[in-house]
Design a protein around this motif. Structure first.
Motif, PDB file in Angstrom:
ATOM      1  N   GLN A   1      -7.825  -5.970   0.787  1.00 31.29           N
ATOM      2  CA  GLN A   1      -9.109  -5.876   0.111  1.00 31.29           C
ATOM      3  C   GLN A   1      -9.094  -4.682  -0.849  1.00 31.29           C
ATOM      4  OE1 GLN A   1     -11.476  -8.346   0.771  1.00 31.29           O
ATOM      5  NE2 GLN A   1      -9.754  -9.196   1.931  1.00 31.29           N
ATOM      6  N   ASP A   2     -10.230  -4.372  -1.449  1.00 31.17           N
ATOM      7  CA  ASP A   2     -10.366  -3.171  -2.265  1.00 31.17           C
ATOM      8  C   ASP A   2     -10.175  -1.964  -1.358  1.00 31.17           C
ATOM      9  OD1 ASP A   2     -11.029  -1.072  -3.883  1.00 31.17           O
ATOM     10  OD2 ASP A   2     -13.038  -1.792  -4.380  1.00 31.17           O
ATOM     11  N   MET A   3      -9.078  -1.237  -1.538  1.00 33.47           N
ATOM     12  CA  MET A   3      -8.715  -0.171  -0.610  1.00 33.47           C
ATOM     13  C   MET A   3      -9.524   1.109  -0.831  1.00 33.47           C
ATOM     14  SD  MET A   3      -6.546  -1.647   1.345  1.00 33.47           S
ATOM     15  CE  MET A   3      -5.703  -0.365   2.259  1.00 33.47           C
ATOM     16  N   ASN A   4     -10.204   1.208  -1.948  1.00 33.21           N
ATOM     17  CA  ASN A   4     -11.167   2.301  -2.157  1.00 33.21           C
ATOM     18  C   ASN A   4     -10.562   3.678  -1.880  1.00 33.21           C
ATOM     19  OD1 ASN A   4     -13.671   3.344  -2.871  1.00 33.21           O
ATOM     20  ND2 ASN A   4     -14.451   3.250  -0.768  1.00 33.21           N
ATOM     21  N   ASN A   5      -9.367   3.904  -2.423  1.00 34.84           N
ATOM     22  CA  ASN A   5      -8.711   5.212  -2.340  1.00 34.84           C
ATOM     23  C   ASN A   5      -8.266   5.587  -0.932  1.00 34.84           C
ATOM     24  OD1 ASN A   5      -7.829   7.158  -4.202  1.00 34.84           O
ATOM     25  ND2 ASN A   5      -9.346   8.633  -3.497  1.00 34.84           N
ATOM     26  N   LEU A   6      -8.066   4.601  -0.053  1.00 34.70           N
ATOM     27  CA  LEU A   6      -7.675   4.869   1.327  1.00 34.70           C
ATOM     28  C   LEU A   6      -6.268   5.468   1.378  1.00 34.70           C
ATOM     29  CD1 LEU A   6      -8.593   4.342   4.349  1.00 34.70           C
ATOM     30  CD2 LEU A   6      -6.992   2.415   4.255  1.00 34.70           C
ATOM     31  N   PRO A   7      -6.077   6.597   2.082  1.00 34.23           N
ATOM     32  CA  PRO A   7      -4.737   7.172   2.235  1.00 34.23           C
ATOM     33  C   PRO A   7      -3.883   6.329   3.196  1.00 34.23           C
ATOM     34  CG  PRO A   7      -6.449   8.832   2.575  1.00 34.23           C
ATOM     35  CD  PRO A   7      -7.121   7.493   2.615  1.00 34.23           C
ATOM     36  N   VAL A   8      -2.664   6.026   2.780  1.00 31.59           N
ATOM     37  CA  VAL A   8      -1.742   5.227   3.587  1.00 31.59           C
ATOM     38  C   VAL A   8      -0.391   5.937   3.618  1.00 31.59           C
ATOM     39  CG1 VAL A   8      -0.554   3.017   3.832  1.00 31.59           C
ATOM     40  CG2 VAL A   8      -2.910   3.071   2.978  1.00 31.59           C
ATOM     41  N   TYR A   9       0.106   6.191   4.818  1.00 27.28           N
ATOM     42  CA  TYR A   9       1.408   6.849   5.003  1.00 27.28           C
ATOM     43  C   TYR A   9       2.347   5.849   5.669  1.00 27.28           C
ATOM     44  CZ  TYR A   9       4.747  10.507   6.437  1.00 27.28           C
ATOM     45  OH  TYR A   9       5.876  11.291   6.619  1.00 27.28           O
ATOM     46  N   VAL A  10       3.465   5.534   5.000  1.00 25.30           N
ATOM     47  CA  VAL A  10       4.417   4.546   5.508  1.00 25.30           C
ATOM     48  C   VAL A  10       5.831   5.118   5.453  1.00 25.30           C
ATOM     49  CG1 VAL A  10       5.378   2.227   5.249  1.00 25.30           C
ATOM     50  CG2 VAL A  10       2.984   2.640   4.678  1.00 25.30           C
TER      51      VAL A  10
ATOM     52  N   VAL B   1       3.895  -1.784  -1.171  1.00 27.14           N
ATOM     53  CA  VAL B   1       3.370  -0.558  -1.770  1.00 27.14           C
ATOM     54  C   VAL B   1       2.667  -0.867  -3.092  1.00 27.14           C
ATOM     55  CG1 VAL B   1       4.005   1.653  -2.804  1.00 27.14           C
ATOM     56  CG2 VAL B   1       5.013   0.962  -0.624  1.00 27.14           C
ATOM     57  N   THR B   2       3.294  -1.705  -3.907  1.00 27.68           N
ATOM     58  CA  THR B   2       2.684  -2.083  -5.185  1.00 27.68           C
ATOM     59  C   THR B   2       1.331  -2.757  -4.974  1.00 27.68           C
ATOM     60  OG1 THR B   2       4.838  -2.337  -6.266  1.00 27.68           O
ATOM     61  CG2 THR B   2       2.965  -3.482  -7.261  1.00 27.68           C
ATOM     62  N   ALA B   3       1.279  -3.699  -4.017  1.00 26.54           N
ATOM     63  CA  ALA B   3       0.029  -4.419  -3.754  1.00 26.54           C
ATOM     64  C   ALA B   3      -1.055  -3.471  -3.252  1.00 26.54           C
ATOM     65  CB  ALA B   3       0.271  -5.531  -2.741  1.00 26.54           C
ATOM     66  N   LEU B   4      -0.703  -2.538  -2.375  1.00 25.77           N
ATOM     67  CA  LEU B   4      -1.679  -1.580  -1.856  1.00 25.77           C
ATOM     68  C   LEU B   4      -2.188  -0.656  -2.963  1.00 25.77           C
ATOM     69  CD1 LEU B   4       0.017  -0.627   1.539  1.00 25.77           C
ATOM     70  CD2 LEU B   4      -2.142  -1.859   1.268  1.00 25.77           C
ATOM     71  N   GLU B   5      -1.272  -0.188  -3.793  1.00 27.54           N
ATOM     72  CA  GLU B   5      -1.679   0.703  -4.880  1.00 27.54           C
ATOM     73  C   GLU B   5      -2.537  -0.020  -5.906  1.00 27.54           C
ATOM     74  OE1 GLU B   5       1.909   4.016  -4.849  1.00 27.54           O
ATOM     75  OE2 GLU B   5       2.056   2.298  -6.208  1.00 27.54           O
ATOM     76  N   GLN B   6      -2.195  -1.251  -6.204  1.00 29.25           N
ATOM     77  CA  GLN B   6      -3.009  -2.024  -7.145  1.00 29.25           C
ATOM     78  C   GLN B   6      -4.410  -2.276  -6.599  1.00 29.25           C
ATOM     79  OE1 GLN B   6      -0.627  -5.520  -7.943  1.00 29.25           O
ATOM     80  NE2 GLN B   6       0.526  -4.518  -9.595  1.00 29.25           N
ATOM     81  N   ALA B   7      -4.517  -2.279  -5.258  1.00 31.78           N
ATOM     82  CA  ALA B   7      -5.826  -2.469  -4.633  1.00 31.78           C
ATOM     83  C   ALA B   7      -6.579  -1.147  -4.476  1.00 31.78           C
ATOM     84  CB  ALA B   7      -5.669  -3.132  -3.269  1.00 31.78           C
ATOM     85  N   GLY B   8      -5.957  -0.042  -4.910  1.00 27.40           N
ATOM     86  CA  GLY B   8      -6.652   1.235  -4.905  1.00 27.40           C
ATOM     87  C   GLY B   8      -6.304   2.182  -3.781  1.00 27.40           C
TER      88      GLY B   8
END
Length: 255
Positions: free
Chosen positions: A182-191, A209-216
């Motif tokens: 969904q719209d990740m709304n600047n959510l921090p993600v550590y992988v 990573v690309t999909a998550l970043e494109q979602a914000g």
């Protein structure tokens, strides 16, 4: 002279390779459990959360060390494997380390051998809501943390309801179905994923990573190199601790 061809041979080879891969992963997980269980003997408070369907989720709680009397922000550590109690206890070491960073750590246990995603995904928000009704746990967003299938479950939960979480740590973890993001709304993600991962998660990571970043999402992703580990690995706390401290600097209940 009549030549015949066995068309089942490629299938047998494929099955054999998959069985060998499964055997290697099982041995890897067993060794990890045996090694980590020795450091996972810390006492934890145990609570039971009743779901809307009448089922129960057992939760182990670790209070922060040397971080006042609370209330504390909540971090949910989703176990890998089938999420059963044996595997959950083997990952107490990670819960203890996170508790040292000032988080109340909740480790839910699956009683039916199912991961906490898909049809069982509703259980984690329910657990969070119940736990945050306690006086020593802050309300607001929670941090999701997971190892292996637990990391994948954490990513899936955060991808579908990012507004409910303070961030997600998947070490390792992977999202196969990128359509759920969904719209990740600047959510921090550590992988973090091992180079040459046993399940080829390292090859799937760039697209995720690309999909998550494109979602914000704000993604901090990397491959773990210089180790013989093919799936489970030792965490680099010099990298992870500042990332967690940056989250902890923001009051979760104010987000």
């Amino acid at each position: 002279m009549l030549l015949t061809f066995d068309h089942t041979e490629p299938l047998r080879l494929s099955i054999t390779r998959n069985l060998h891969r499964l055997l290697r992963w099982t041995l890897c997980l067993c060794m990890t459990v045996l090694l980590l269980s020795q450091s996972g003997l810390a006492l934890a408070r145990e609570v039971r959360v009743t779901m809307s369907d009448g089922s129960e989720v057992k939760v182990f709680l670790f209070e922060p060390d040397n971080h006042g009397e609370g209330p504390w922000p909540l971090s949910v550590l989703i176990p890998g494997g089938g999420g059963n109690e044996y595997v959950a206890r083997a990952q107490f070491w990670l819960g203890r380390e996170l508790a040292r960073q000032g988080w109340m750590i909740a480790v839910p246990v699956s009683t039916d051998g199912s991961n906490f995603d898909g049809q069982n995904g509703y259980k984690i928000p329910a657990v969070i809501e119940r736990l945050q009704s306690q006086a020593d746990i802050l309300s607001g967003k929670a941090l999701l943390v997971g190892v292996s299938t637990g990391g994948s479950s954490a990513l899936a939960l955060a991808a579908q309801q990012p507004d409910q979480y303070h961030g997600v740590v998947a070490v390792p973890g992977i999202l196969r179905d990128l359509s759920i993001i969904q719209d990740m709304n600047n959510l921090p993600v550590y992988v973090r994923i091992a180079q040459n991962d046993l399940f080829r998660w390292d090859q799937a990571m760039p697209d995720m990573v690309t999909a998550l970043e494109q979602a914000g999402a704000r993604v901090n992703a990397g491959l773990v190199t210089g180790t013989n580990a093919k799936h489970i690995f030792n965490l680099d706390w010099d990298e992870l601790r500042p990332w967690i401290d940056a989250l902890h600097a923001h009051e979760p209940s104010s987000d």
